[in-house]
Design a protein around this motif. Sequence first.
Motif, PDB file in Angstrom:
ATOM      1  N   UNK A 215       0.797  -1.222   0.000  1.00 46.20           N
ATOM      2  CA  UNK A 215       0.000   0.000   0.000  1.00 46.20           C
ATOM      3  C   UNK A 215       0.828   1.271   0.000  1.00 46.20           C
ATOM      4  N   UNK A 216       2.035   1.213   0.590  1.00 43.70           N
ATOM      5  CA  UNK A 216       2.799   2.439   0.788  1.00 43.70           C
ATOM      6  C   UNK A 216       4.092   2.416  -0.022  1.00 43.70           C
ATOM      7  N   UNK A 217       4.252   3.395  -0.877  1.00 38.18           N
ATOM      8  CA  UNK A 217       5.461   3.471  -1.677  1.00 38.18           C
ATOM      9  C   UNK A 217       6.689   3.801  -0.830  1.00 38.18           C
ATOM     10  N   UNK A 218       6.465   4.435   0.323  1.00 36.02           N
ATOM     11  CA  UNK A 218       7.590   4.816   1.180  1.00 36.02           C
ATOM     12  C   UNK A 218       7.930   3.750   2.216  1.00 36.02           C
ATOM     13  N   UNK A 219       7.336   2.567   2.118  1.00 37.94           N
ATOM     14  CA  UNK A 219       7.479   1.570   3.171  1.00 37.94           C
ATOM     15  C   UNK A 219       8.940   1.240   3.457  1.00 37.94           C
ATOM     16  N   UNK A 220       9.752   1.020   2.445  1.00 36.23           N
ATOM     17  CA  UNK A 220      11.139   0.613   2.655  1.00 36.23           C
ATOM     18  C   UNK A 220      11.968   1.720   3.303  1.00 36.23           C
ATOM     19  N   UNK A 221      11.497   2.943   3.251  1.00 39.39           N
ATOM     20  CA  UNK A 221      12.242   4.057   3.834  1.00 39.39           C
ATOM     21  C   UNK A 221      11.802   4.390   5.259  1.00 39.39           C
ATOM     22  N   UNK A 222      10.805   3.675   5.752  1.00 38.03           N
ATOM     23  CA  UNK A 222      10.241   4.010   7.060  1.00 38.03           C
ATOM     24  C   UNK A 222      10.563   2.946   8.084  1.00 38.03           C
ATOM     25  N   UNK A 223      10.838   3.390   9.312  1.00 36.55           N
ATOM     26  CA  UNK A 223      10.923   2.458  10.419  1.00 36.55           C
ATOM     27  C   UNK A 223       9.507   2.085  10.854  1.00 36.55           C
ATOM     28  N   UNK A 224       9.405   1.094  11.721  1.00 38.55           N
ATOM     29  CA  UNK A 224       8.093   0.539  12.082  1.00 38.55           C
ATOM     30  C   UNK A 224       8.045   0.312  13.581  1.00 38.55           C
ATOM     31  N   UNK A 225       7.006   0.850  14.232  1.00 40.86           N
ATOM     32  CA  UNK A 225       6.794   0.646  15.655  1.00 40.86           C
ATOM     33  C   UNK A 225       5.581  -0.241  15.864  1.00 40.86           C
ATOM     34  N   UNK A 226       5.759  -1.307  16.630  1.00 39.14           N
ATOM     35  CA  UNK A 226       4.642  -2.179  17.010  1.00 39.14           C
ATOM     36  C   UNK A 226       4.201  -1.777  18.405  1.00 39.14           C
ATOM     37  N   UNK A 227       2.968  -1.299  18.502  1.00 41.03           N
ATOM     38  CA  UNK A 227       2.464  -0.710  19.737  1.00 41.03           C
ATOM     39  C   UNK A 227       1.259  -1.488  20.257  1.00 41.03           C
ATOM     40  N   UNK A 228       1.396  -2.209  21.364  1.00 41.72           N
ATOM     41  CA  UNK A 228       0.237  -2.882  21.965  1.00 41.72           C
ATOM     42  C   UNK A 228      -0.735  -1.858  22.541  1.00 41.72           C
ATOM     43  N   UNK A 229      -1.960  -2.290  22.782  1.00 42.64           N
ATOM     44  CA  UNK A 229      -2.950  -1.380  23.365  1.00 42.64           C
ATOM     45  C   UNK A 229      -2.919  -1.381  24.891  1.00 42.64           C
ATOM     46  N   UNK A 230      -2.339  -2.420  25.497  1.00 41.57           N
ATOM     47  CA  UNK A 230      -2.472  -2.584  26.951  1.00 41.57           C
ATOM     48  C   UNK A 230      -1.270  -2.042  27.720  1.00 41.57           C
ATOM     49  N   UNK A 231      -0.906  -0.791  27.441  1.00 44.96           N
ATOM     50  CA  UNK A 231       0.163  -0.117  28.182  1.00 44.96           C
ATOM     51  C   UNK A 231      -0.428   1.130  28.837  1.00 44.96           C
TER      52      UNK A 231
END
Length: 212
Positions: free
Chosen positions: A94-110
């Motif tokens: 979906x995103x053309x910039x995907x390879x240039x972006x870092x990725x944060x996985x954020x749980x809801x239970x914090x």
Amino acid sequence: MPPLVLIPCRPFTQGKSRLAPVLNPAAREALCRRFLHDTLARIATLVPKSDIHVVTADREATAMAAAAGISTLEETQAGLNEALSGAITQLARQRQDFQQRSLLLLPTDLPLATPAALRAALDMPADILLVPDHAGQGTNLLRLGPGIAPRFSFRFGPGSFLLHQAEAARLGITPRLLPEPTLACDIDTPEDYAAWQAVAEPTAFGQRQAAT
């Protein structure tokens, strides 16, 4: 550029089953709903909404995200690790910039997470950033640098903190660790719930939130 953010969300009716000894099904469902609401509101103050994606198969969660101006990625596979891998595949398409972006996985239970702590996790230089839970066993936050997510095998589950360190080593990367107390509190067990309630204050929603 800020990281892209993935927020996994199980169906509200299925979440937090380990809290059954202290919360009935309706209360657990309400808690999961509240956690997603608060997480979306919190992260949206730090990251553009267009960079936030909820990973879910729950129609109500999808509607809640849409009402907040946040998109969803359909959870096409069972299990958190598989669902995240599938979401990353969707995001890469979906995103053309995907390879240039870092990725944060954020749980809801914090529930004790503060904007300052989340900002530190977003900004700290690292190819792989890991935030442990309070016991040093689980992974409460995981941030992957550009191009790493498609090569990374997620190991959420028992002992994930060490397993994710081993996965980083497999990729030849030394992860950076962020032992942040406000991010270490996740709500999985009755003991976690009791510890959170002990430092929380009542709200108008019938749940309790961290005192500030």
